[in-house]
Design a protein around this motif. Structure first.
Motif, PDB file in Angstrom:
ATOM      1  N   LEU A 134       0.841  -1.200   0.000  1.00  0.00           N
ATOM      2  CA  LEU A 134       0.000   0.000   0.000  1.00  0.00           C
ATOM      3  C   LEU A 134       0.879   1.254   0.000  1.00  0.00           C
ATOM      4  CD1 LEU A 134      -2.779  -0.909   2.598  1.00  0.00           C
ATOM      5  CD2 LEU A 134      -3.147  -0.365   0.182  1.00  0.00           C
ATOM      6  N   GLU A 135       1.853   1.261   0.895  1.00  0.00           N
ATOM      7  CA  GLU A 135       2.763   2.400   1.004  1.00  0.00           C
ATOM      8  C   GLU A 135       3.478   2.655  -0.316  1.00  0.00           C
ATOM      9  OE1 GLU A 135       6.993   3.407   3.184  1.00  0.00           O
ATOM     10  OE2 GLU A 135       5.657   1.976   4.147  1.00  0.00           O
ATOM     11  N   GLY A 136       3.991   1.610  -0.926  1.00  0.00           N
ATOM     12  CA  GLY A 136       4.716   1.740  -2.188  1.00  0.00           C
ATOM     13  C   GLY A 136       3.830   2.272  -3.306  1.00  0.00           C
ATOM     14  N   GLU A 137       2.622   1.753  -3.406  1.00  0.00           N
ATOM     15  CA  GLU A 137       1.718   2.215  -4.459  1.00  0.00           C
ATOM     16  C   GLU A 137       1.286   3.657  -4.235  1.00  0.00           C
ATOM     17  OE1 GLU A 137      -1.333  -0.019  -6.325  1.00  0.00           O
ATOM     18  OE2 GLU A 137      -0.432  -1.941  -5.754  1.00  0.00           O
ATOM     19  N   ILE A 138       1.034   4.018  -2.983  1.00  0.00           N
ATOM     20  CA  ILE A 138       0.647   5.404  -2.680  1.00  0.00           C
ATOM     21  C   ILE A 138       1.769   6.350  -3.099  1.00  0.00           C
ATOM     22  CG2 ILE A 138       0.217   7.052  -0.806  1.00  0.00           C
ATOM     23  CD1 ILE A 138      -1.273   4.702   0.633  1.00  0.00           C
ATOM     24  N   ALA A 139       3.002   6.036  -2.732  1.00  0.00           N
ATOM     25  CA  ALA A 139       4.136   6.898  -3.069  1.00  0.00           C
ATOM     26  C   ALA A 139       4.357   6.951  -4.584  1.00  0.00           C
ATOM     27  CB  ALA A 139       5.397   6.422  -2.361  1.00  0.00           C
ATOM     28  N   GLU A 140       4.235   5.807  -5.245  1.00  0.00           N
ATOM     29  CA  GLU A 140       4.419   5.774  -6.697  1.00  0.00           C
ATOM     30  C   GLU A 140       3.344   6.594  -7.404  1.00  0.00           C
ATOM     31  OE1 GLU A 140       4.402   2.632 -10.443  1.00  0.00           O
ATOM     32  OE2 GLU A 140       4.638   1.848  -8.406  1.00  0.00           O
ATOM     33  N   LEU A 141       2.102   6.419  -7.003  1.00  0.00           N
ATOM     34  CA  LEU A 141       1.029   7.183  -7.629  1.00  0.00           C
ATOM     35  C   LEU A 141       1.143   8.667  -7.326  1.00  0.00           C
ATOM     36  CD1 LEU A 141      -1.999   4.761  -7.237  1.00  0.00           C
ATOM     37  CD2 LEU A 141      -0.813   5.403  -9.346  1.00  0.00           C
ATOM     38  N   ALA A 142       1.614   9.031  -6.137  1.00  0.00           N
ATOM     39  CA  ALA A 142       1.817  10.443  -5.820  1.00  0.00           C
ATOM     40  C   ALA A 142       2.849  11.056  -6.770  1.00  0.00           C
ATOM     41  CB  ALA A 142       2.261  10.611  -4.370  1.00  0.00           C
ATOM     42  N   ALA A 143       3.908  10.321  -7.079  1.00  0.00           N
ATOM     43  CA  ALA A 143       4.912  10.814  -8.024  1.00  0.00           C
ATOM     44  C   ALA A 143       4.303  11.004  -9.409  1.00  0.00           C
ATOM     45  CB  ALA A 143       6.109   9.861  -8.082  1.00  0.00           C
ATOM     46  N   HIS A 144       3.445  10.069  -9.820  1.00  0.00           N
ATOM     47  CA  HIS A 144       2.758  10.205 -11.117  1.00  0.00           C
ATOM     48  C   HIS A 144       1.848  11.436 -11.121  1.00  0.00           C
ATOM     49  CE1 HIS A 144       4.170   6.514 -12.943  1.00  0.00           C
ATOM     50  NE2 HIS A 144       3.775   5.820 -11.883  1.00  0.00           N
ATOM     51  N   VAL A 145       1.121  11.642 -10.024  1.00  0.00           N
ATOM     52  CA  VAL A 145       0.239  12.810  -9.909  1.00  0.00           C
ATOM     53  C   VAL A 145       1.072  14.089  -9.974  1.00  0.00           C
ATOM     54  CG1 VAL A 145      -1.291  14.075  -8.328  1.00  0.00           C
ATOM     55  CG2 VAL A 145      -1.615  11.617  -8.685  1.00  0.00           C
ATOM     56  N   ASN A 146       2.205  14.112  -9.284  1.00  0.00           N
ATOM     57  CA  ASN A 146       3.070  15.289  -9.302  1.00  0.00           C
ATOM     58  C   ASN A 146       3.569  15.587 -10.717  1.00  0.00           C
ATOM     59  OD1 ASN A 146       2.761  15.499  -6.535  1.00  0.00           O
ATOM     60  ND2 ASN A 146       4.675  14.443  -6.088  1.00  0.00           N
ATOM     61  N   ALA A 147       4.022  14.552 -11.412  1.00  0.00           N
ATOM     62  CA  ALA A 147       4.514  14.739 -12.778  1.00  0.00           C
ATOM     63  C   ALA A 147       3.380  15.201 -13.697  1.00  0.00           C
ATOM     64  CB  ALA A 147       5.136  13.437 -13.296  1.00  0.00           C
ATOM     65  N   ALA A 148       2.211  14.635 -13.524  1.00  0.00           N
ATOM     66  CA  ALA A 148       1.060  15.046 -14.339  1.00  0.00           C
ATOM     67  C   ALA A 148       0.657  16.487 -14.021  1.00  0.00           C
ATOM     68  CB  ALA A 148      -0.112  14.106 -14.111  1.00  0.00           C
ATOM     69  N   THR A 149       0.740  16.875 -12.761  1.00  0.00           N
ATOM     70  CA  THR A 149       0.420  18.246 -12.379  1.00  0.00           C
ATOM     71  C   THR A 149       1.408  19.214 -13.012  1.00  0.00           C
ATOM     72  OG1 THR A 149      -0.552  17.502 -10.305  1.00  0.00           O
ATOM     73  CG2 THR A 149       0.071  19.820 -10.439  1.00  0.00           C
ATOM     74  N   CYS A 150       2.670  18.849 -13.064  1.00  0.00           N
ATOM     75  CA  CYS A 150       3.674  19.682 -13.726  1.00  0.00           C
ATOM     76  C   CYS A 150       3.302  19.852 -15.200  1.00  0.00           C
ATOM     77  CB  CYS A 150       5.063  19.062 -13.589  1.00  0.00           C
ATOM     78  SG  CYS A 150       6.350  20.043 -14.402  1.00  0.00           S
ATOM     79  N   LEU A 179       2.313  23.326 -17.166  1.00  0.00           N
ATOM     80  CA  LEU A 179       3.012  23.791 -18.365  1.00  0.00           C
ATOM     81  C   LEU A 179       2.012  24.069 -19.485  1.00  0.00           C
ATOM     82  CD1 LEU A 179       6.130  21.445 -18.287  1.00  0.00           C
ATOM     83  CD2 LEU A 179       6.031  23.884 -17.684  1.00  0.00           C
ATOM     84  N   LEU A 180       1.003  23.213 -19.608  1.00  0.00           N
ATOM     85  CA  LEU A 180      -0.054  23.447 -20.596  1.00  0.00           C
ATOM     86  C   LEU A 180      -0.832  24.722 -20.257  1.00  0.00           C
ATOM     87  CD1 LEU A 180      -1.403  19.795 -20.954  1.00  0.00           C
ATOM     88  CD2 LEU A 180      -0.095  21.062 -22.661  1.00  0.00           C
ATOM     89  N   THR A 207      12.579  18.906 -11.728  1.00  0.00           N
ATOM     90  CA  THR A 207      12.371  18.082 -10.531  1.00  0.00           C
ATOM     91  C   THR A 207      10.887  17.777 -10.347  1.00  0.00           C
ATOM     92  OG1 THR A 207      14.285  19.191  -9.563  1.00  0.00           O
ATOM     93  CG2 THR A 207      12.925  17.893  -8.072  1.00  0.00           C
ATOM     94  N   PHE A 208      10.053  18.756 -10.592  1.00  0.00           N
ATOM     95  CA  PHE A 208       8.600  18.584 -10.521  1.00  0.00           C
ATOM     96  C   PHE A 208       8.135  17.597 -11.593  1.00  0.00           C
ATOM     97  CE2 PHE A 208       4.436  21.323 -10.703  1.00  0.00           C
ATOM     98  CZ  PHE A 208       3.758  20.394  -9.925  1.00  0.00           C
ATOM     99  N   ALA A 209       8.666  17.720 -12.807  1.00  0.00           N
ATOM    100  CA  ALA A 209       8.273  16.843 -13.909  1.00  0.00           C
ATOM    101  C   ALA A 209       8.629  15.385 -13.636  1.00  0.00           C
ATOM    102  CB  ALA A 209       8.926  17.307 -15.211  1.00  0.00           C
ATOM    103  N   ARG A 210       9.676  15.176 -12.852  1.00  0.00           N
ATOM    104  CA  ARG A 210      10.044  13.803 -12.466  1.00  0.00           C
ATOM    105  C   ARG A 210       9.203  13.299 -11.300  1.00  0.00           C
ATOM    106  NH1 ARG A 210      15.224  16.050 -13.190  1.00  0.00           N
ATOM    107  NH2 ARG A 210      15.510  16.195 -10.925  1.00  0.00           N
ATOM    108  N   GLY A 211       8.338  14.137 -10.779  1.00  0.00           N
ATOM    109  CA  GLY A 211       7.476  13.735  -9.673  1.00  0.00           C
ATOM    110  C   GLY A 211       8.132  13.811  -8.316  1.00  0.00           C
ATOM    111  N   GLU A 212       9.287  14.460  -8.226  1.00  0.00           N
ATOM    112  CA  GLU A 212      10.043  14.518  -6.978  1.00  0.00           C
ATOM    113  C   GLU A 212       9.573  15.627  -6.038  1.00  0.00           C
ATOM    114  OE1 GLU A 212      14.212  14.624  -7.987  1.00  0.00           O
ATOM    115  OE2 GLU A 212      13.943  13.000  -9.429  1.00  0.00           O
TER     116      GLU A 212
END
Length: 182
Positions: free
Chosen positions: A18-34, A38-39, A91-96
């Motif tokens: 659960l922890e791993g998936e939450i962190a991974e999806l948060a990084a995807h959300v961050n990258a998508a937000t970046c 930009l759009l 850094t934001f685009a990488r989801g960091e």
């Protein structure tokens, strides 16, 4: 019924997974937000919102994307600044970094300071970064001979009216009032 099945599947999932998936999806959300910001920045630069009869990109975001006017204005502010901050943007685009961290950084970052600020952001929560940035702004204001309590903000309300809010020393406030009366 399908949602109940998914919930039941999550109930059996190991906490580490659960922890791993939450962190991974948060990084995807961050990258998508970046990418989204930009759009938005490019849409704003091209004034794409005008063809909808909107007075600003923030108003268009409110209408088209369901953001509050204040949230729309803040997203546009951040989107505009990301173009000139390549280290933060990358850094934001990488989801960091999350949006809240980037929002805080864009309040003080310059091309010269952004690399150091990114390093700090990687080791601070968004709440901690807000405190750090607030303190940094205060130090910058004093170093530049300014007073961090002084400000003048101009925004447009949802109905297009101009909103002015200021905190100025009495003498400067009197000059501003005289200019407005003239």
């Amino acid at each position: 019924m399908e949602a109940d099945g998914r919930a039941a599947g999550l109930a059996g999932m190991a906490v580490e997974r659960l922890e791993g998936e939450i962190a991974e999806l948060a990084a995807h959300v961050n990258a998508a937000t970046c990418r989204w910001l930009l759009l938005v920045g490019e849409f704003d630069r091209r004034e794409g919102w005008a063809r909808w009869g909107c007075r600003s990109c923030a108003q268009w975001l409110s209408y088209r994307c369901g953001l509050s006017p204040a949230a729309g204005r803040e997203r546009v502010r951040v989107a505009r600044l990301l173009a000139g901050l390549p280290a933060i943007r990358a850094t934001f685009a990488r989801g960091e970094l999350c949006y809240s961290q980037v929002r805080a950084l864009t309040r003080v970052a310059t091309a010269e300071t952004e690399a150091g600020l990114v390093m700090i952001a990687r080791h601070a929560s968004a709440a901690q970064l807000d405190v750090i940035v607030g303190a940094y702004r205060g130090v910058l204001g004093r170093a530049l001979g300014g007073d961090e309590r002084r400000y003048l903000r101009c925004d447009h309300d949802d109905d297009g009216w101009l909103l002015i809010r200021a905190r100025l020393p009495a003498e400067e406030g009197a000059l501003l009032l005289a200019a407005l009366e003239a």
